[in-house]
Design an enzyme around this catalytic site. Structure first.
Site, PDB file in Angstrom:
ATOM      1  N   LYS A  83       2.354   4.587  24.710  1.00 56.99           N
ATOM      2  CA  LYS A  83       3.282   4.498  23.662  1.00 56.99           C
ATOM      3  C   LYS A  83       4.106   5.316  23.979  1.00 56.99           C
ATOM      4  O   LYS A  83       6.078   5.097  24.304  1.00 56.99           O
ATOM      5  CB  LYS A  83       3.165   4.654  22.524  1.00 56.99           C
ATOM      6  CG  LYS A  83       2.636   3.087  21.467  1.00 56.99           C
ATOM      7  CD  LYS A  83       2.681   2.780  20.152  1.00 56.99           C
ATOM      8  CE  LYS A  83       1.463   2.049  19.861  1.00 56.99           C
ATOM      9  NZ  LYS A  83       1.622   2.629  17.884  1.00 56.99           N
TER      10      LYS A  83
ATOM     11  N   HIS B 124     -17.889 -23.269  32.164  1.00 58.71           N
ATOM     12  CA  HIS B 124     -18.608 -22.977  34.033  1.00 58.71           C
ATOM     13  C   HIS B 124     -16.974 -22.212  34.031  1.00 58.71           C
ATOM     14  O   HIS B 124     -16.234 -22.630  35.246  1.00 58.71           O
ATOM     15  CB  HIS B 124     -17.169 -24.841  33.335  1.00 58.71           C
ATOM     16  CG  HIS B 124     -17.968 -25.835  33.020  1.00 58.71           C
ATOM     17  ND1 HIS B 124     -19.015 -26.648  33.392  1.00 58.71           N
ATOM     18  CD2 HIS B 124     -18.297 -25.671  31.214  1.00 58.71           C
ATOM     19  CE1 HIS B 124     -19.523 -27.562  32.602  1.00 58.71           C
ATOM     20  NE2 HIS B 124     -19.161 -26.475  31.351  1.00 58.71           N
TER      21      HIS B 124
ATOM     22  N   GLU C 276     -10.688  -0.398  20.838  1.00 54.12           N
ATOM     23  CA  GLU C 276     -10.204   0.740  20.121  1.00 54.12           C
ATOM     24  C   GLU C 276      -9.856   1.712  20.190  1.00 54.12           C
ATOM     25  O   GLU C 276     -10.088   2.941  19.197  1.00 54.12           O
ATOM     26  CB  GLU C 276      -9.090   0.094  19.046  1.00 54.12           C
ATOM     27  CG  GLU C 276      -7.701  -0.268  20.109  1.00 54.12           C
ATOM     28  CD  GLU C 276      -5.703  -0.184  19.189  1.00 54.12           C
ATOM     29  OE1 GLU C 276      -5.793  -0.681  18.232  1.00 54.12           O
ATOM     30  OE2 GLU C 276      -4.574  -0.538  20.181  1.00 54.12           O
TER      31      GLU C 276
HETATM   32  O1  PA5 Z   1      -4.904  -1.074  15.446  1.00 52.53           O
HETATM   33  C1  PA5 Z   1      -4.454  -0.218  16.314  1.00 52.53           C
HETATM   34  O2  PA5 Z   1      -3.862   1.262  14.465  1.00 52.53           O
HETATM   35  C2  PA5 Z   1      -3.536  -0.232  16.933  1.00 52.53           C
HETATM   36  O3  PA5 Z   1      -3.732  -1.390  17.406  1.00 52.53           O
HETATM   37  C3  PA5 Z   1      -1.864  -1.175  15.849  1.00 52.53           C
HETATM   38  O4  PA5 Z   1      -1.868  -1.968  15.013  1.00 52.53           O
HETATM   39  C4  PA5 Z   1      -0.782  -1.352  16.834  1.00 52.53           C
HETATM   40  O5  PA5 Z   1      -0.639  -0.178  17.584  1.00 52.53           O
HETATM   41  C5  PA5 Z   1       0.532  -1.205  15.694  1.00 52.53           C
HETATM   42  O6  PA5 Z   1       1.235  -0.366  15.597  1.00 52.53           O
HETATM   43  P1  PA5 Z   1       2.183  -0.539  14.614  1.00 52.53           P
HETATM   44  O7  PA5 Z   1       1.651  -1.643  12.936  1.00 52.53           O
HETATM   45  O8  PA5 Z   1       2.260   0.805  13.814  1.00 52.53           O
HETATM   46  O9  PA5 Z   1       3.566  -1.051  15.223  1.00 52.53           O
END
Ligand code: PA5
Length: 421
Positions: free
Chosen positions: A411, A299, A278
């Site tokens: 999303k 393996h 990310e």
């Molecule tokens: O790193 C990030 O920003 C994302 O992976 C969020 O943690 C994830 O989308 C969940 O978001 P939220 O905490 O708003 O539900």
């Protein structure tokens, strides 16, 4: 300050004479000017306290608020943590690393799946009357934790006179559905610091409440991370990691494998995968993270790493010493006698070293990260090593480590398809 429990050995990478035939040129100190500038820029930012994921570690108030909330939850036998992505993986990592059967509270994780079977599996393991649901979502609006919350709220209402007592929300204290819902029903809340993004939030209440419920020394976790971040020498380890990844990237090695040799660090490899993907995968750039677990994947994927397309570098992670250990004694199987007197801590580490060596011998880029002993302090250091490395690396790649537009667009589409206005 305690000495670091981590050491990163990149000699496998830099001394590997066989690398040249697999990638365009030998690994050289590419674009050293650009690298230097990138590192200096991040160092300046750290010096002016720009990164909240470091700054919040200096505030005792987060630890205290987690401890206070936990005091009110001690009646529960089960904690079901409901979060996804950065609101899930850090807590999972800590709980897996230090799981003890004797814990008073059993910590389970839901919220990262909308498969109905996942719900049934959780229901099969808990008694709702003895359960607290910790809903973790910074935004409060993410579909998976939101729908999971709504489901367990309806279940709790069926069996508990005061259903709200069965919930705690770890969420933004500024805005969001969970904040509003907490106000409506008097649900206990813990804050996710505004300046800390999901995947950098493991050492805030997001990861600390599940950790405390699992009996982990959260002060030690936080101290390990803070000491690592505030020490120039340990930061150099993060710089070394970032730099080697960037140099490889410039040579066409765009996949980075983390292969952990510890059942306590399997979730850590998943946490790393999210952090790397990310933070770095954007603008048509990035290094694709892969998780692998030793010895199991010897393996499996190791065949590819040894002799397949030379796409990846491999970072091995091993724990040098374990308190839990078993020695093979009095072996009465003739063919296995060569193992007499060996202990499993030695065996698993020989497997890590030998596998790294076999990949090195094939001329593939590998490195070894050793953890002296896996304590909460060391895990805190590990979190910080990779958080810092990803920030240095993002600067080198010229991408923003802290946004995730590719996740956000998904999303929005999902919500539209489900009829959200
Ligand atoms: O790193 C990030 O920003 C994302 O992976 C969020 O943690 C994830 O989308 C969940 O978001 P939220 O905490 O708003 O539900």
């Amino acid at each position: 300050m305690k000495n670091t429990l981590l050491s990163l050995d990149t000699k496998y990478l830099y001394e590997n004479k066989n690398l040249g035939h697999l990638i365009a040129n030998e690994i050289v100190k590419v674009e050293s000017n650009h690298l230097r500038k990138s590192i200096d820029k991040i160092e300046e930012n750290i010096a002016v306290a720009q990164y909240d994921f470091i700054e919040v570690l200096k505030e005792d108030s987060y630890i205290k608020s987690v401890q206070n909330v936990y005091e009110n939850l001690k009646w529960a036998e089960y904690m079901v943590v409901i979060g996804i992505g950065g609101s899930d993986l850090g807590g999972r990592t800590i709980v897996e690393a230090f799981y003890k059967k004797s814990n008073q509270m059993k910590v389970l994780f839901a919220g990262d799946s909308t498969d109905p079977v996942a719900f049934q599996r959780i229901l099969d393991q808990i008694d709702i009357k003895k359960t607290v649901f910790n809903v973790v979502s910074k935004s409060g609006g993410t579909l998976e934790p939101l729908s999971t919350y709504v489901f367990y709220k309806s279940q709790a209402k069926k069996v508990a006179s005061n259903w709200a007592k069965h919930f705690v929300f770890t969420t933004s204290s500024v805005k969001g559905i969970l904040k509003d819902e907490a106000g409506r029903h008097n649900v206990i809340t813990l804050p996710v610091p505004e300046g800390v993004g999901g995947r950098f939030s493991v050492l805030t209440p997001v990861g600390l409440l599940p950790a405390l419920a699992a009996g982990v020394d959260i002060k030690d976790l936080v101290t390990g991370a803070l000491n690592f971040a505030t020490n120039v020498e340990t930061r150099k380890v993060a710089q070394k990691l970032a730099r080697s990844q960037y140099e490889l990237y410039q040579q066409g090695v765009k996949v980075s494998v983390m292969m952990t040799y510890s059942v306590q660090l399997q979730e850590f490899a998943r946490w790393f995968r999210q952090l790397w993907a990310e933070s770095l995968g954007k603008d048509g750039k990035g290094i694709l993270p892969i998780k692998a677990w030793g010895p199991a994947d010897q393996h499996s994927q190791v065949q590819f790493y040894n002799q397949g397309s030379p796409l990846q570098s491999i970072l091995f992670v091993k724990i040098k010493n374990r308190k839990t250990n078993f020695t093979l004694k009095g072996i009465d199987v003739p063919e296995a006698e060569y193992l007499e007197g060996n202990d499993f801590n030695t065996i698993v580490n020989i497997e890590a070293d030998a596998t790294a060596q076999s990949i090195y011998d094939e001329g593939r880029p590998t490195a070894m990260l050793s953890v002296e002993e896996l304590t909460p302090y060391a895990l805190g250091e590990l979190f910080m090593l990779f958080e810092l490395a990803v920030v240095y690396l993002a600067e080198m790649l010229e991408v923003n480590a802290f946004d995730q537009p590719g996740v956000e667009s998904g999303k929005i589409l999902i919500n539209q398809k489900l009829g959200k206005n």
